[in-house]
Design an enzyme around this catalytic site. Structure first.
Site, PDB file in Angstrom:
ATOM      1  N   PHE A  44       0.970  -1.174   0.000  1.00 34.61           N
ATOM      2  CA  PHE A  44       0.068  -0.066  -0.075  1.00 34.61           C
ATOM      3  C   PHE A  44       0.924   1.116  -0.084  1.00 34.61           C
ATOM      4  CE2 PHE A  44      -2.429   3.526   1.701  1.00 34.61           C
ATOM      5  CZ  PHE A  44      -3.437   3.646   1.161  1.00 34.61           C
TER       6      PHE A  44
ATOM      7  N   ASP B 115       9.812   2.134   1.694  1.00 33.55           N
ATOM      8  CA  ASP B 115       8.716   2.818   2.068  1.00 33.55           C
ATOM      9  C   ASP B 115       8.533   2.939   3.419  1.00 33.55           C
ATOM     10  OD1 ASP B 115       6.271   4.223   2.294  1.00 33.55           O
ATOM     11  OD2 ASP B 115       5.092   3.322   0.843  1.00 33.55           O
TER      12      ASP B 115
ATOM     13  N   LYS C 270       3.792  11.030   7.382  1.00 31.09           N
ATOM     14  CA  LYS C 270       3.082  11.001   8.299  1.00 31.09           C
ATOM     15  C   LYS C 270       3.725  11.734   9.593  1.00 31.09           C
ATOM     16  CE  LYS C 270       0.866   6.700   6.898  1.00 31.09           C
ATOM     17  NZ  LYS C 270      -0.438   7.476   6.710  1.00 31.09           N
TER      18      LYS C 270
END
Length: 399
Positions: A140, A225, A254
């Site tokens: 994802f 990632d 984030k």
């Protein structure tokens, strides 16, 4: 207004792209959030790991407020006094030569893809438009058209074609399959050190080290990632640090802003990011002074308050408590640091709803997994408080 009034407004006027837990949050402080009726909840999601430092951390709030009184946005048409120091501090913390600031995690991954392709054409000599990037099943990376193009989740792709070509998928955690999939046109391997949205999937020990060696042997960029796993979430600055691995490219987002403002970045050495020329890539808001000032404070909090080590210690304690729960429907507890998943043999959403009723906010992922990822500032007493509520819910087999 009552909670249902807010929910009705959301469902009436906002496109239905999420299925939220039915709580309407009004404010947050530390590991706690409060709904519009004043009920208190322990946040065990941390906005998908964006608030590692806790909600409304006072040092980050102070930095944000101070910068908002000075200047918030200049665009990259000009220099500002915050971006350069931010880039320097981020590079020194992570050990890379250069960084490229963006806003969202999806933008960071898109940027890494562009960088890898450019490197492939200019440095590896891949023929024009033939660059290939290998990804993993269960990945994802975001919701843009290019990123859903290499998703293995059918819903993410359905009705959104034509999709972007140039990606090849291999099983997660299988280094031999990666090596077999590499061709002369392979420019990069993009992987999450732990698949968060995929179900908190942890690869076998040594996997990241092995894929790093494979990428180096075949002149392929290793892109990690770390948008969800980085910045202390797993008990290290980067999750790859647990295996002593240094990827060629790292994406962050984030928690880079402590949840105050969208800030992301791509990290690499000059041999990769140095290939970009003015006009190749950009963002009006990327590297803006407000975001840069916030990110600098967010990084300072992680380091100064010892949150990386604290995450490792509290994560081991929390995971250990979860592993002692008994129930035939509990299949596995897995994770690293304060990124923990409990896999069930049934749908996880009813358990998340039951926990919400008891003052614990978490979210199911990949259908059957309950994910626990509280802010890194959580204490042992707060974990004990949570387990008094989590234990009965998970063991009683709510379905």
């Amino acid at each position: 207004m009552k909670p249902q009034d807010y929910i009705t407004l959301d469902e009436t006027y906002a496109a239905h792209t999420y299925h939220p837990i039915e709580v309407v949050i009004e404010r947050g402080e530390g590991v706690w959030v409060y709904d519009v009726e004043g009920k208190k909840y322990l946040d065990c999601l941390s906005a998908y790991s964006a608030v590692n430092q806790g909600h409304c951390h006072p040092r980050i709030l102070e930095a944000a407020t101070a910068q908002m009184h000075r200047v918030t946005l200049t665009s990259r048409a000009f220099f500002n006094d915050q971006m350069g120091p931010f880039m320097k501090e981020l590079c020194e913390l992570t050990g890379y030569e250069m960084a490229l600031p963006m806003n969202t995690g999806a933008e960071a991954v898109e940027t890494a893809i562009k960088a890898a392709r450019k490197w492939g054409y200019q440095m590896k000599g891949v023929p024009d438009n033939q660059a290939e990037i290998i990804v993993c099943e269960g990945n994802f990376a975001g919701r843009t058209t290019t990123l859903i193009s290499f998703s293995s989740e059918p819903q993410y792709r359905e009705d959104f074609g034509p999709l972007t070509p140039g990606f090849k998928t291999v099983p997660y955690g299988d280094a031999d399959e990666l090596e077999e999939a590499i061709t002369p046109n392979t420019v990069a391997f993009l992987v999450e050190p732990i698949q968060g949205e995929g179900g908190v999937n942890v690869p076998p020990p040594g996997y990241l080290k092995r894929v790093s060696e494979i990428c180096a042997a075949h002149n392929v960029l290793f892109i990690a990632d770390e948008i969800q796993t980085g910045l202390g979430r797993t008990g290290a600055i980067l999750c790859c640090d647990h295996e002593g691995v240094r990827p060629d490219v790292v994406t962050l987002g984030k928690a880079l802003s402590g949840g105050f403002y969208p800030v992301s970045a791509v990290l690499a050495d000059r041999k990769v990011l140095g290939l970009f020329r003015p006009g190749d890539h950009g963002s009006t808001f990327g590297g803006n002074p407000l975001g840069s000032a916030i990110a600098r404070a967010a990084l300072d909090v992680l380091v100064d308050e010892g949150l990386i080590d604290h995450s490792r210690e509290m994560g081991a304690y929390f995971k250990g408590r979860l592993e002692r729960l008994e129930g035939d429907h509990i299949k596995e507890v897995r994770g690293k640091g304060l990124l923990i998943g409990v896999e069930l043999d049934r749908r996880a959403r009813p358990y998340c709803d039951a926990l919400q009723e008891r003052g614990i906010l978490c979210k199911d992922t990949h259908g059957t997994v309950v994910r626990f990822a509280p802010p890194l500032i959580i204490t042992k007493d707060e974990i004990d408080w949570a387990m008094e509520r989590i234990g009965p819910v998970l063991m009683n087999g709510h379905s």
